[in-house]
Write an enzyme that holds these catalytic residues in place. Structure first.
Site, PDB file in Angstrom:
ATOM      1  N   LYS A 200       0.747  -1.082  -0.004  1.00 25.86           N
ATOM      2  CA  LYS A 200      -0.095  -0.013   0.108  1.00 25.86           C
ATOM      3  C   LYS A 200       0.849   1.365  -0.037  1.00 25.86           C
ATOM      4  O   LYS A 200       2.094   1.016   0.267  1.00 25.86           O
ATOM      5  CB  LYS A 200      -0.915   0.051   1.069  1.00 25.86           C
ATOM      6  CG  LYS A 200      -2.001  -1.459   1.028  1.00 25.86           C
ATOM      7  CD  LYS A 200      -3.072  -1.019   0.153  1.00 25.86           C
ATOM      8  CE  LYS A 200      -3.831  -2.266  -0.392  1.00 25.86           C
ATOM      9  NZ  LYS A 200      -4.587  -3.060   0.824  1.00 25.86           N
TER      10      LYS A 200
HETATM   11  C1  LIG Z   1      -5.658  -4.023   0.983  1.00 27.54           C
HETATM   12  C2  LIG Z   1      -7.234  -3.928   1.281  1.00 27.54           C
HETATM   13  C3  LIG Z   1      -7.917  -4.147   2.302  1.00 27.54           C
HETATM   14  C4  LIG Z   1      -7.427  -4.891   3.457  1.00 27.54           C
HETATM   15  O1  LIG Z   1      -6.232  -4.444   3.917  1.00 27.54           O
HETATM   16  P1  LIG Z   1      -5.211  -5.355   4.791  1.00 27.54           P
HETATM   17  O2  LIG Z   1      -4.258  -4.643   5.250  1.00 27.54           O
HETATM   18  O3  LIG Z   1      -4.796  -6.248   3.740  1.00 27.54           O
HETATM   19  O4  LIG Z   1      -6.190  -6.315   5.671  1.00 27.54           O
HETATM   20  C5  LIG Z   1      -9.237  -3.820   2.163  1.00 27.54           C
HETATM   21  N1  LIG Z   1      -9.770  -3.196   1.185  1.00 27.54           N
HETATM   22  C6  LIG Z   1      -9.173  -2.923   0.180  1.00 27.54           C
HETATM   23  C7  LIG Z   1     -10.182  -2.444  -1.125  1.00 27.54           C
HETATM   24  C8  LIG Z   1      -7.728  -3.213   0.096  1.00 27.54           C
HETATM   25  O5  LIG Z   1      -7.142  -2.953  -1.074  1.00 27.54           O
END
Ligand SMILES: *Cc1c(COP(=O)(O)O)cnc(C)c1O
Length: 384
Positions: A200
């Protein structure tokens, strides 16, 4: 999830030209190491420590939200506010079928029913008109998801929510830094959720954050994420709680990342412009954010021409040293949410969507290799 693969640091700087360019690789070149060592040296490695408050303040500052509450991943950053908004069995929550599965799973985890809605061609975001059609007497909330760094039409969705008395939780996991009319996504609804997974825009390894302007909700989020313990009396547990706390080590990495957020966003926006210009003559359609949206360009994503064999194209690009990634499958095709209903736009995006390498440290040489690899792989199928 494929994101785990994307985040593996393969292709070190300085290695042979044929090393694989990954879809993502976190850039930990700032104060990350120093702050983590500080945690270890001071022994503040668990979920109490100064970096947690400092990282929360940094994200509150970056988004303009009144409160930011750190949690241990982006998925619980969705589940926690859904739970604290009182959602449960018998309630319906409207969510796009075209999203990452955590959006849908967290609704189901509260006992509420996810109700799928269609996406829009062009920006790939939740369609407000379809949301309105799917409201029933049981509907309690809407979960807009800001995918790939774009932004949902929040003015339209908030107008529907106000008129119909619904709560709004924004899944902004992929959109830290995205603005709509100058306002940061995640701050339009009752609460917004961010993820700090390894691929991210800001990462803490695993981590998440809930932002809200609602003082009462923020206090409830803090209590429930810490086993429901009273905020003033230790070992006194007043409500059902969870252990959703972030560690000081994760917050230390996050603070160092947040210090460089403007530079990370500038780098990502620069290569998003490069891809769009360099590939303008190809028959691909990039995700087109709404006017007024300044995308954080989390993953630069496009639709391949109809009839392209995506698997083959990805294999050929991989041969040329470029990793790519398909976009998400629609949730209504997953076994546990299977429905015979058709969502033609969501299905089309899911079938043709492709994300390109989009990490902040991409070099001009790597960008060029990506565009040449895509060009050649399309030409090989007579689509160039
Ligand atoms: C990455 C993501 C999540 C969840 O995040 P994690 O940190 O992997 O639990 C939720 N929604 C979207 C759209 C994502 O891309």
């Amino acid at each position: 999830m494929s994101g785990l693969v994307d985040a593996v640091p393969n292709g070190r700087p300085g290695s042979a030209a044929r090393s694989l360019i990954p879809v993502y690789r976190p850039d930990l070149s700032g104060n990350e190491r120093a702050y983590v060592l500080d945690c270890v040296d001071s022994s503040w490695i668990s979920s109490i420590g100064a970096y947690i408050g400092r990282f929360e303040a940094a994200i509150a500052g970056a988004t303009g939200a009144r409160h930011a509450v750190a949690v241990c991943n982006g998925t619980v950053a969705l589940h926690l506010p859904l739970h604290c908004l009182g959602l449960g069995p018998g309630d319906e929550v409207i969510v796009p079928s075209f999203t990452y599965i955590a959006s849908v799973n967290t609704i189901a985890q509260t006992g509420a029913t996810p109700v799928f809605a269609e996406s829009r061609a062009g920006d790939w975001m939740l369609d407000p008109e379809d949301v309105e059609r799917r409201i029933t007497p049981r509907t309690k909330a809407i979960m807009p998801v800001h995918l790939f760094g774009a932004a949902c039409d929040m003015p339209a969705l908030m107008e529907i929510a106000r008129r119909r008395g619904l709560r709004v939780l924004e899944d902004a996991a992929e959109a830290l830094g995205t603005t709509l009319g100058g306002r940061q996504v995640g701050t339009f609804g009752d609460a917004g959720s961010f993820s700090f997974f390894g691929n991210k825009t800001v990462t803490t390894g695993e981590g998440g954050m809930v932002v809200t302007d609602d003082d009462e909700l923020a206090a409830r989020l803090r209590q429930v994420k810490g086993q429901g313990q009273s905020l003033t009396r230790r070992y006194w547990h007043e409500v059902l709680g969870f252990n959703y706390r972030m560690t000081n080590i994760c917050a230390a990495i996050g603070l160092a990342q947040a210090e460089r957020l403007p530079a990370i966003l500038a780098a990502k926006r620069r290569f998003a412009r490069f891809y769009r210009q360099a590939l303008a003559d190809l028959p691909v359609s990039f995700q087109q954010p709404l006017p007024g949206v300044d995308s954080a360009d989390w993953l630069v994503s496009l639709l391949l021409p109809p009839g392209t064999d995506r698997e083959r194209l990805m294999a050929e690009m991989s041969e040329a040293g470029v990793e790519t990634r398909p976009v998400f499958y629609p949730a209504h095709h997953m076994p546990m949410y299977r429905s015979d209903e058709r969502f033609p736009i969501a299905e089309d995006i899911a079938a043709r969507g492709l994300s390109l390498p989009s990490f902040p440290a991409l070099t001009d040489d790597e960008l060029d290799r990506v565009q040449h690899a895509l060009r050649a792989a399309l030409q090989a199928q007579g689509k160039g």
